[in-house]
Design a protein around this motif. Sequence first.
Motif, PDB file in Angstrom:
ATOM      1  N   HIS A  13       9.468   4.462  10.223  1.00 48.76           N
ATOM      2  CA  HIS A  13       8.196   4.008   9.665  1.00 48.76           C
ATOM      3  C   HIS A  13       7.965   2.512   9.887  1.00 48.76           C
ATOM      4  O   HIS A  13       6.891   2.112  10.296  1.00 48.76           O
ATOM      5  CB  HIS A  13       8.101   4.318   8.173  1.00 48.76           C
ATOM      6  N   ARG A  51      10.906   8.324  -1.758  1.00 50.19           N
ATOM      7  CA  ARG A  51       9.631   8.767  -2.360  1.00 50.19           C
ATOM      8  C   ARG A  51       8.850   7.564  -2.904  1.00 50.19           C
ATOM      9  O   ARG A  51       7.628   7.506  -2.774  1.00 50.19           O
ATOM     10  CB  ARG A  51       9.885   9.772  -3.470  1.00 50.19           C
ATOM     11  N   THR A  52       9.544   6.633  -3.499  1.00 49.22           N
ATOM     12  CA  THR A  52       8.898   5.435  -4.022  1.00 49.22           C
ATOM     13  C   THR A  52       8.328   4.594  -2.889  1.00 49.22           C
ATOM     14  O   THR A  52       7.186   4.136  -2.958  1.00 49.22           O
ATOM     15  CB  THR A  52       9.898   4.604  -4.861  1.00 49.22           C
ATOM     16  N   CYS A  54       7.425   5.612   0.017  1.00 51.48           N
ATOM     17  CA  CYS A  54       6.281   6.355   0.556  1.00 51.48           C
ATOM     18  C   CYS A  54       5.030   6.132  -0.284  1.00 51.48           C
ATOM     19  O   CYS A  54       3.942   5.913   0.253  1.00 51.48           O
ATOM     20  CB  CYS A  54       6.595   7.849   0.625  1.00 51.48           C
ATOM     21  N   ALA A  55       5.176   6.192  -1.581  1.00 49.12           N
ATOM     22  CA  ALA A  55       4.028   6.026  -2.467  1.00 49.12           C
ATOM     23  C   ALA A  55       3.484   4.603  -2.424  1.00 49.12           C
ATOM     24  O   ALA A  55       2.273   4.394  -2.321  1.00 49.12           O
ATOM     25  CB  ALA A  55       4.420   6.399  -3.894  1.00 49.12           C
ATOM     26  N   VAL A  56       4.368   3.630  -2.470  1.00 54.04           N
ATOM     27  CA  VAL A  56       3.956   2.227  -2.511  1.00 54.04           C
ATOM     28  C   VAL A  56       3.345   1.780  -1.189  1.00 54.04           C
ATOM     29  O   VAL A  56       2.365   1.046  -1.163  1.00 54.04           O
ATOM     30  CB  VAL A  56       5.155   1.329  -2.895  1.00 54.04           C
ATOM     31  N   MET A  57       3.919   2.237  -0.096  1.00 52.13           N
ATOM     32  CA  MET A  57       3.510   1.765   1.231  1.00 52.13           C
ATOM     33  C   MET A  57       2.594   2.749   1.960  1.00 52.13           C
ATOM     34  O   MET A  57       2.317   2.580   3.138  1.00 52.13           O
ATOM     35  CB  MET A  57       4.753   1.480   2.088  1.00 52.13           C
ATOM     36  N   ASP A  58       2.095   3.754   1.271  1.00 49.37           N
ATOM     37  CA  ASP A  58       1.178   4.742   1.862  1.00 49.37           C
ATOM     38  C   ASP A  58       1.699   5.329   3.171  1.00 49.37           C
ATOM     39  O   ASP A  58       1.006   5.383   4.177  1.00 49.37           O
ATOM     40  CB  ASP A  58      -0.205   4.119   2.096  1.00 49.37           C
ATOM     41  N   VAL A  59       2.951   5.770   3.126  1.00 52.53           N
ATOM     42  CA  VAL A  59       3.541   6.429   4.298  1.00 52.53           C
ATOM     43  C   VAL A  59       2.810   7.745   4.512  1.00 52.53           C
ATOM     44  O   VAL A  59       2.611   8.509   3.559  1.00 52.53           O
ATOM     45  CB  VAL A  59       5.052   6.663   4.066  1.00 52.53           C
ATOM     46  N   PRO A  60       2.377   8.016   5.744  1.00 54.20           N
ATOM     47  CA  PRO A  60       1.658   9.262   6.014  1.00 54.20           C
ATOM     48  C   PRO A  60       2.472  10.497   5.626  1.00 54.20           C
ATOM     49  O   PRO A  60       3.698  10.501   5.728  1.00 54.20           O
ATOM     50  CB  PRO A  60       1.442   9.226   7.528  1.00 54.20           C
ATOM     51  N   ALA A  61       1.780  11.516   5.189  1.00 54.16           N
ATOM     52  CA  ALA A  61       2.436  12.732   4.696  1.00 54.16           C
ATOM     53  C   ALA A  61       3.397  13.337   5.717  1.00 54.16           C
ATOM     54  O   ALA A  61       4.449  13.858   5.336  1.00 54.16           O
ATOM     55  CB  ALA A  61       1.371  13.758   4.306  1.00 54.16           C
ATOM     56  N   ARG A  64       6.891  11.866   5.431  1.00 57.18           N
ATOM     57  CA  ARG A  64       7.577  11.881   4.127  1.00 57.18           C
ATOM     58  C   ARG A  64       8.703  12.861   4.069  1.00 57.18           C
ATOM     59  O   ARG A  64       8.837  13.811   4.644  1.00 57.18           O
ATOM     60  CB  ARG A  64       6.578  12.168   3.006  1.00 57.18           C
TER      61      ARG A  64
END
Length: 64
Positions: A13, A51-52, A54-61, A64
């Motif tokens: 990422h 998971r955190t 991903c949520a904070v940095m708007d990692v694409p689905a 994930r």
Amino acid sequence: MRLTDFWQRMAEHFGETYADSFARDHVMSELGGRTVHEALAAGWDAKDIWRTVCAVMDVPAEKR
């Protein structure tokens, strides 16, 4: 999640170089005011940290 999987996803990422820099320098309130490295050292599960991130940095689905 194994740490090798976690770091591979971070590198995919953020890129090889920036992944470690992000993990050392970016303090997240969602990790209790810790960086990724600090959260890992404190015993947090790598999957929860991912998971955190991903949520904070708007990692694409799909990453994930």
